[in-house]
Design a protein around this motif. Sequence first.
Motif, PDB file in Angstrom:
ATOM      1  N   ALA A 131       0.832  -1.200   0.000  1.00  0.00           N
ATOM      2  CA  ALA A 131       0.000   0.000   0.000  1.00  0.00           C
ATOM      3  C   ALA A 131       0.868   1.252   0.000  1.00  0.00           C
ATOM      4  O   ALA A 131       1.868   1.326   0.715  1.00  0.00           O
ATOM      5  N   ASP A 132       0.479   2.226  -0.798  1.00  0.00           N
ATOM      6  CA  ASP A 132       1.121   3.532  -0.811  1.00  0.00           C
ATOM      7  C   ASP A 132       0.407   4.383   0.234  1.00  0.00           C
ATOM      8  O   ASP A 132      -0.752   4.757   0.054  1.00  0.00           O
ATOM      9  N   LEU A 133       1.079   4.688   1.336  1.00  0.00           N
ATOM     10  CA  LEU A 133       0.425   5.399   2.430  1.00  0.00           C
ATOM     11  C   LEU A 133      -0.106   6.757   1.991  1.00  0.00           C
ATOM     12  O   LEU A 133      -1.215   7.143   2.361  1.00  0.00           O
ATOM     13  N   THR A 134       0.675   7.469   1.177  1.00  0.00           N
ATOM     14  CA  THR A 134       0.252   8.806   0.760  1.00  0.00           C
ATOM     15  C   THR A 134      -0.911   8.738  -0.217  1.00  0.00           C
ATOM     16  O   THR A 134      -1.942   9.388  -0.039  1.00  0.00           O
ATOM     17  N   ALA A 135      -0.764   7.924  -1.266  1.00  0.00           N
ATOM     18  CA  ALA A 135      -1.821   7.833  -2.281  1.00  0.00           C
ATOM     19  C   ALA A 135      -3.103   7.262  -1.699  1.00  0.00           C
ATOM     20  O   ALA A 135      -4.204   7.661  -2.097  1.00  0.00           O
ATOM     21  N   GLY A 136      -2.981   6.328  -0.768  1.00  0.00           N
ATOM     22  CA  GLY A 136      -4.162   5.708  -0.183  1.00  0.00           C
ATOM     23  C   GLY A 136      -4.750   6.491   0.971  1.00  0.00           C
ATOM     24  O   GLY A 136      -5.797   6.098   1.504  1.00  0.00           O
ATOM     25  N   GLY A 137      -4.087   7.564   1.387  1.00  0.00           N
ATOM     26  CA  GLY A 137      -4.592   8.346   2.500  1.00  0.00           C
ATOM     27  C   GLY A 137      -4.473   7.643   3.833  1.00  0.00           C
ATOM     28  O   GLY A 137      -5.248   7.896   4.760  1.00  0.00           O
ATOM     29  N   PHE A 138      -3.474   6.741   3.963  1.00  0.00           N
ATOM     30  CA  PHE A 138      -3.318   5.976   5.197  1.00  0.00           C
ATOM     31  C   PHE A 138      -2.435   6.727   6.194  1.00  0.00           C
ATOM     32  O   PHE A 138      -1.466   7.388   5.827  1.00  0.00           O
ATOM     33  N   ASP A 139      -2.771   6.586   7.464  1.00  0.00           N
ATOM     34  CA  ASP A 139      -1.956   7.163   8.529  1.00  0.00           C
ATOM     35  C   ASP A 139      -0.849   6.205   8.951  1.00  0.00           C
ATOM     36  O   ASP A 139       0.234   6.649   9.348  1.00  0.00           O
ATOM     37  N   LEU A 140      -1.123   4.917   8.870  1.00  0.00           N
ATOM     38  CA  LEU A 140      -0.118   3.928   9.249  1.00  0.00           C
ATOM     39  C   LEU A 140      -0.432   2.591   8.603  1.00  0.00           C
ATOM     40  O   LEU A 140      -1.528   2.365   8.090  1.00  0.00           O
ATOM     41  N   ALA A 141       0.561   1.714   8.619  1.00  0.00           N
ATOM     42  CA  ALA A 141       0.401   0.375   8.047  1.00  0.00           C
ATOM     43  C   ALA A 141       1.141  -0.619   8.927  1.00  0.00           C
ATOM     44  O   ALA A 141       2.124  -0.272   9.600  1.00  0.00           O
ATOM     45  N   VAL A 142       0.676  -1.866   8.924  1.00  0.00           N
ATOM     46  CA  VAL A 142       1.350  -2.956   9.617  1.00  0.00           C
ATOM     47  C   VAL A 142       1.735  -3.977   8.558  1.00  0.00           C
ATOM     48  O   VAL A 142       0.879  -4.478   7.829  1.00  0.00           O
ATOM     49  N   ARG A 143       3.032  -4.283   8.468  1.00  0.00           N
ATOM     50  CA  ARG A 143       3.524  -5.179   7.428  1.00  0.00           C
ATOM     51  C   ARG A 143       4.626  -6.089   7.974  1.00  0.00           C
ATOM     52  O   ARG A 143       5.351  -5.712   8.897  1.00  0.00           O
ATOM     53  N   ILE A 144       4.753  -7.266   7.359  1.00  0.00           N
ATOM     54  CA  ILE A 144       5.868  -8.162   7.648  1.00  0.00           C
ATOM     55  C   ILE A 144       6.991  -7.836   6.675  1.00  0.00           C
ATOM     56  O   ILE A 144       6.789  -7.828   5.468  1.00  0.00           O
ATOM     57  N   GLY A 145       8.173  -7.543   7.213  1.00  0.00           N
ATOM     58  CA  GLY A 145       9.316  -7.250   6.363  1.00  0.00           C
ATOM     59  C   GLY A 145       9.545  -5.766   6.185  1.00  0.00           C
ATOM     60  O   GLY A 145       8.658  -4.934   6.427  1.00  0.00           O
ATOM     61  N   VAL A 146      10.742  -5.410   5.749  1.00  0.00           N
ATOM     62  CA  VAL A 146      11.139  -4.013   5.573  1.00  0.00           C
ATOM     63  C   VAL A 146      10.595  -3.498   4.245  1.00  0.00           C
ATOM     64  O   VAL A 146      10.802  -4.122   3.203  1.00  0.00           O
ATOM     65  N   PRO A 147       9.905  -2.366   4.233  1.00  0.00           N
ATOM     66  CA  PRO A 147       9.336  -1.837   2.991  1.00  0.00           C
ATOM     67  C   PRO A 147      10.416  -1.220   2.105  1.00  0.00           C
ATOM     68  O   PRO A 147      11.497  -0.854   2.574  1.00  0.00           O
TER      69      PRO A 147
END
Length: 312
Positions: A131-147
């Motif tokens: 997910a693109d945090l800026t394009a998607g309007g997200f404040d935060l994300a939880v992911r496995i692994g280094v982005p």
Amino acid sequence: MDFIDGVRSFVAVADAGSFTAAAQRLGISNKLAGKHVAALESRLGQVLFYRTTRALSLTAAGERWMPHAREVLAAVEAATAALLDDGALAGRIRISCGVTMGELIVADAVRDFAARHPAVQLDLILNDGTADLTAGGFDLAVRIGVPRDSSLRMRRLCPTRLRIAASPAYLSRAGTPRHLADLAAHRAILDLNEDAPGRWPFRVDGQDVIASPQANIAVNSASITIRAALDGAGLVRAPDIFLAPHLASGALVPVLDNYGNGERDVYLLTHPTSFRQPRIAAFAGMLRETFAAMTADRQDPAPGLTSERPRR
């Protein structure tokens, strides 16, 4: 029309991808959302959206103005929160998370946070893609692994290790694999989110070893592969934080733990300035508590030889 209503409608339409979905999210009519955006465009002297009967997308002006629009809303929410009693939190938090991670772990944190802070609106968007945090309007994300996006702020939540498991019924019927070569005689349920679902990598004596179990079920959902394994369909390979409750109850039995097969960290990803907003800082704190509590009593497998091939 009120300027803030126009900004709020503009951001909601861009995030939702349509006026109808945005209006539902805002609790207003489709027609009113359209009027708010039209009034904003008139005030700015710019067209912010390309509109067709089949698609809606931001114009170049809309893309340039989007970060500023989000800043306007963040400032309004911060000003509103400053007037609330006892430091109560308010505003919206948009969270991006993988499907299984969201269903099994993050959704509980969202529900608990909403109960504690009823003035905060939480949007949990589940997607196994990046997910693109800026394009998607997200404040935060939880992911496995280094982005790959180095501009994001990363906070480690917990480690996770890939483990292989199966139900007692399946192992009673098919036997328990003791060596990697035994996997060729076993059935597995494959997760299509992996880079090479039918090829399980291991690192043995400094060499890369690939094991390829038989499989007639493959699905792009770790939670479904786990459910299939619980029903006795075969072996499953998944992060231990997803398998933990089933391993603890005995519904699934770990196998081949003496062979290391992949370890990654779980990260909380945010924009560099997100923690200036109290509601986001508070929710991030709850996530850290959730993952810490979940892993505190986890029993790790015996040390093995760690795979060098990462899982997405």
